[in-house]
Design a protein around this motif. Structure first.
Motif, PDB file in Angstrom:
ATOM      1  N   TYR A  68       0.830  -1.199   0.000  1.00 48.19           N
ATOM      2  CA  TYR A  68       0.000   0.000   0.000  1.00 48.19           C
ATOM      3  C   TYR A  68       0.870   1.258   0.000  1.00 48.19           C
ATOM      4  N   LYS A  69       1.925   1.251   0.817  1.00 48.05           N
ATOM      5  CA  LYS A  69       2.811   2.415   0.903  1.00 48.05           C
ATOM      6  C   LYS A  69       3.548   2.624  -0.420  1.00 48.05           C
ATOM      7  N   LEU A  70       4.017   1.543  -1.014  1.00 46.05           N
ATOM      8  CA  LEU A  70       4.721   1.644  -2.293  1.00 46.05           C
ATOM      9  C   LEU A  70       3.798   2.198  -3.372  1.00 46.05           C
ATOM     10  N   ARG A  71       2.565   1.730  -3.398  1.00 37.17           N
ATOM     11  CA  ARG A  71       1.597   2.228  -4.380  1.00 37.17           C
ATOM     12  C   ARG A  71       1.289   3.700  -4.154  1.00 37.17           C
ATOM     13  N   PHE A 103       4.268   5.844  -5.275  1.00 34.52           N
ATOM     14  CA  PHE A 103       4.359   5.887  -6.730  1.00 34.52           C
ATOM     15  C   PHE A 103       3.326   6.855  -7.311  1.00 34.52           C
ATOM     16  N   LEU A 104       2.084   6.746  -6.868  1.00 38.64           N
ATOM     17  CA  LEU A 104       1.045   7.628  -7.393  1.00 38.64           C
ATOM     18  C   LEU A 104       1.301   9.078  -7.011  1.00 38.64           C
ATOM     19  N   GLN A 105       1.817   9.308  -5.817  1.00 42.33           N
ATOM     20  CA  GLN A 105       2.123  10.673  -5.412  1.00 42.33           C
ATOM     21  C   GLN A 105       3.217  11.275  -6.280  1.00 42.33           C
ATOM     22  N   SER A 106       4.243  10.457  -6.590  1.00 44.49           N
ATOM     23  CA  SER A 106       5.308  10.930  -7.465  1.00 44.49           C
ATOM     24  C   SER A 106       4.789  11.216  -8.869  1.00 44.49           C
ATOM     25  N   GLU A 107       3.958  10.320  -9.406  1.00 39.53           N
ATOM     26  CA  GLU A 107       3.387  10.539 -10.728  1.00 39.53           C
ATOM     27  C   GLU A 107       2.475  11.759 -10.743  1.00 39.53           C
ATOM     28  N   PHE A 108       1.738  11.965  -9.676  1.00 39.41           N
ATOM     29  CA  PHE A 108       0.840  13.126  -9.607  1.00 39.41           C
ATOM     30  C   PHE A 108       1.635  14.425  -9.621  1.00 39.41           C
ATOM     31  N   GLU A 109       2.715  14.492  -8.836  1.00 41.54           N
ATOM     32  CA  GLU A 109       3.539  15.694  -8.809  1.00 41.54           C
ATOM     33  C   GLU A 109       4.175  15.948 -10.177  1.00 41.54           C
ATOM     34  N   MET A 141      -3.377  19.878 -23.311  1.00 34.64           N
ATOM     35  CA  MET A 141      -3.966  20.219 -22.020  1.00 34.64           C
ATOM     36  C   MET A 141      -5.050  19.229 -21.618  1.00 34.64           C
ATOM     37  N   GLY A 142      -5.846  18.792 -22.589  1.00 36.40           N
ATOM     38  CA  GLY A 142      -6.883  17.811 -22.270  1.00 36.40           C
ATOM     39  C   GLY A 142      -6.288  16.506 -21.768  1.00 36.40           C
ATOM     40  N   LEU A 143      -5.186  16.086 -22.425  1.00 38.80           N
ATOM     41  CA  LEU A 143      -4.524  14.856 -21.993  1.00 38.80           C
ATOM     42  C   LEU A 143      -3.926  15.014 -20.602  1.00 38.80           C
ATOM     43  N   PHE A 144      -3.260  16.153 -20.362  1.00 39.15           N
ATOM     44  CA  PHE A 144      -2.660  16.387 -19.053  1.00 39.15           C
ATOM     45  C   PHE A 144      -3.716  16.479 -17.951  1.00 39.15           C
ATOM     46  N   VAL A 145      -4.806  17.185 -18.261  1.00 39.71           N
ATOM     47  CA  VAL A 145      -5.873  17.335 -17.257  1.00 39.71           C
ATOM     48  C   VAL A 145      -6.522  15.987 -16.943  1.00 39.71           C
ATOM     49  N   ALA A 146      -6.772  15.175 -17.986  1.00 36.53           N
ATOM     50  CA  ALA A 146      -7.375  13.854 -17.760  1.00 36.53           C
ATOM     51  C   ALA A 146      -6.428  12.963 -16.954  1.00 36.53           C
ATOM     52  N   ARG A 147      -5.143  13.017 -17.313  1.00 39.39           N
ATOM     53  CA  ARG A 147      -4.142  12.231 -16.575  1.00 39.39           C
ATOM     54  C   ARG A 147      -4.063  12.678 -15.122  1.00 39.39           C
ATOM     55  N   LEU A 148      -4.050  13.997 -14.915  1.00 40.88           N
ATOM     56  CA  LEU A 148      -3.954  14.515 -13.557  1.00 40.88           C
ATOM     57  C   LEU A 148      -5.196  14.181 -12.743  1.00 40.88           C
ATOM     58  N   THR A 149      -6.356  14.234 -13.372  1.00 42.30           N
ATOM     59  CA  THR A 149      -7.601  13.888 -12.669  1.00 42.30           C
ATOM     60  C   THR A 149      -7.624  12.417 -12.270  1.00 42.30           C
ATOM     61  N   ARG A 170      -6.961   8.216  -8.043  1.00 42.42           N
ATOM     62  CA  ARG A 170      -6.244   7.017  -7.584  1.00 42.42           C
ATOM     63  C   ARG A 170      -5.384   7.322  -6.361  1.00 42.42           C
ATOM     64  N   LEU A 171      -4.808   8.523  -6.317  1.00 44.69           N
ATOM     65  CA  LEU A 171      -3.979   8.894  -5.172  1.00 44.69           C
ATOM     66  C   LEU A 171      -4.811   9.029  -3.911  1.00 44.69           C
TER      67      LEU A 171
END
Length: 365
Positions: A178-181, A184-190, A269-277, A282-283
């Motif tokens: 759980y911590k590893l996941r 990872f998601l926090q790093s990808e989100f940033e 921007m649409g791709l970035f916004v969808a990815r960030l959302t 998930r985060l």
């Protein structure tokens, strides 16, 4: 010559002839057994009764999700609890904790003889059985009734702790996942957030919907001004409106925000916004799962349902002194009768053989 017959009625004359010795043996046995029975210490018994539970039903993760405790244990749960209670690690833990080397007078710890003696005494005083009601009865006997109750209750706690430890390591591994996941998601989100900020600065887009409306409204307004100016013959006004329209629509124009850049940046921007959302959702879920797993791992839910604690006994369980005396007297009397009967038979056979006539042999005429 016919064999002599014997009967139980024939024992009475024999006993009567040996009555003094028999009586002396019985009296001596009674006295000695009485002394021994009085010297024996009182033994007290304390019993704890509990039900084992299914480890899956006590998993905190399931309880958080609305699961229920199952009080009825399966056969494998009963066997596991009994095995834990009779295991050497549990015995050694209690032996060291309660100082049973000194209590059992087994000697100083550290040598095989003392350890074997104290383990043997401990296991002899311990009884863990599965009764007919699918409960487990843990009984401990000792000459100190307070110690017997404390040992029984402490052993129940040790069994519960060891039973929880069986799944604790796996749950810690799950917590690590759980911590590893989450990391990872926090790093990808940033990283995605930084990419989105850079894209906004590059294309000058900070609000897709608002800027789209602004762009369409300005283009329509400028086009209207161009047509109006051309229709009225105002060349200067038409040229100014046309330059403003070209700056808004030409990618090489001086405007920070123009139609070409807006169109180019819309897809990115649409791709970035969808990815960030998606990463944000998930985060948030991963963070919630990690916090729940962490809290439930720290919380300790008992794997046993305790029905009855062990209390100090109000009366001894053994020895039954009168039974010891009566048993010693009966055994001594029976042994004495057998012994004197054998002596009488031996003497009778010896006398019979002494007076038996010798067989004669002679030559025939």
């Amino acid at each position: 010559m016919s064999e002599s017959s014997y009967s139980l009625l024939g024992l009475w004359p024999i006993i009567n002839r040996w009555k003094k010795l028999v009586l002396a043996a019985v009296v001596l046995a009674a006295v000695l057994s009485t002394v021994v029975a009085l010297l024996l210490p009182n033994i007290y018994r304390s019993t704890a009764v509990f039900f084992p539970t299914n480890p899956e039903s006590t998993d905190p993760d399931r309880l958080v999700d609305g699961g229920k405790l199952e009080l009825g244990g399966r056969s494998e749960d009963l066997d596991r609890i009994i095995t834990i209670g009779q295991s050497q690690p549990a015995a050694e833990l209690l032996i060291n904790e309660f100082g049973l080397y000194k209590h059992y007078e087994a000697g100083a710890p550290g040598n095989d003889a003392a350890e074997n003696a104290v383990l043997y005494q401990f296991n002899s005083n311990l009884s863990i059985v599965h009764n007919e009601r699918d409960a487990i009865e843990l009984t401990f006997e000792d000459k100190d009734k307070e110690l017997a109750a404390r040992l029984a209750n402490r052993l129940v706690q040790v069994i519960d702790s060891i039973n929880q430890q069986l799944t604790l390591e796996n749950r810690r591994s799950v917590l690590g996942l759980y911590k590893l996941r989450f990391d990872f998601l926090q790093s990808e989100f940033e990283q995605s957030r930084k990419q989105l900020v850079q894209a906004r600065r590059r294309y000058g887009i900070y609000g897709l919907e608002q800027q789209g409306r602004y762009m369409a409204r300005e283009i329509i307004t400028l086009e209207s001004k161009v047509h109006q100016a051309e229709g009225s013959g105002n060349t200067a006004q038409a040229a100014g409106a046309r330059r403003a329209l070209e700056a808004l629509t030409d990618p090489s124009g001086p405007n920070t925000i123009n139609l070409e850049r807006y169109v180019q940046g819309t897809d990115s921007m649409g791709l970035f916004v969808a990815r960030l959302t998606d990463l944000q959702e998930r985060l948030v879920k991963a963070r919630g799962d990690y916090e729940t797993a962490d809290l439930t791992l720290r919380g300790k839910i008992s794997s046993l349902y305790l029905v009855q604690k062990a209390y100090p006994a109000t009366r001894k369980s053994k020895p039954v002194r009168w039974l010891i005396v009566v048993g010693a007297v009966v055994v001594t009397l029976a042994a004495s009768i057998v012994l004197i009967t054998l002596l009488e038979l031996y003497e009778r056979n010896r006398r019979a053989s002494r007076y038996r006539p010798e067989p004669t042999t002679g030559a025939g005429l």
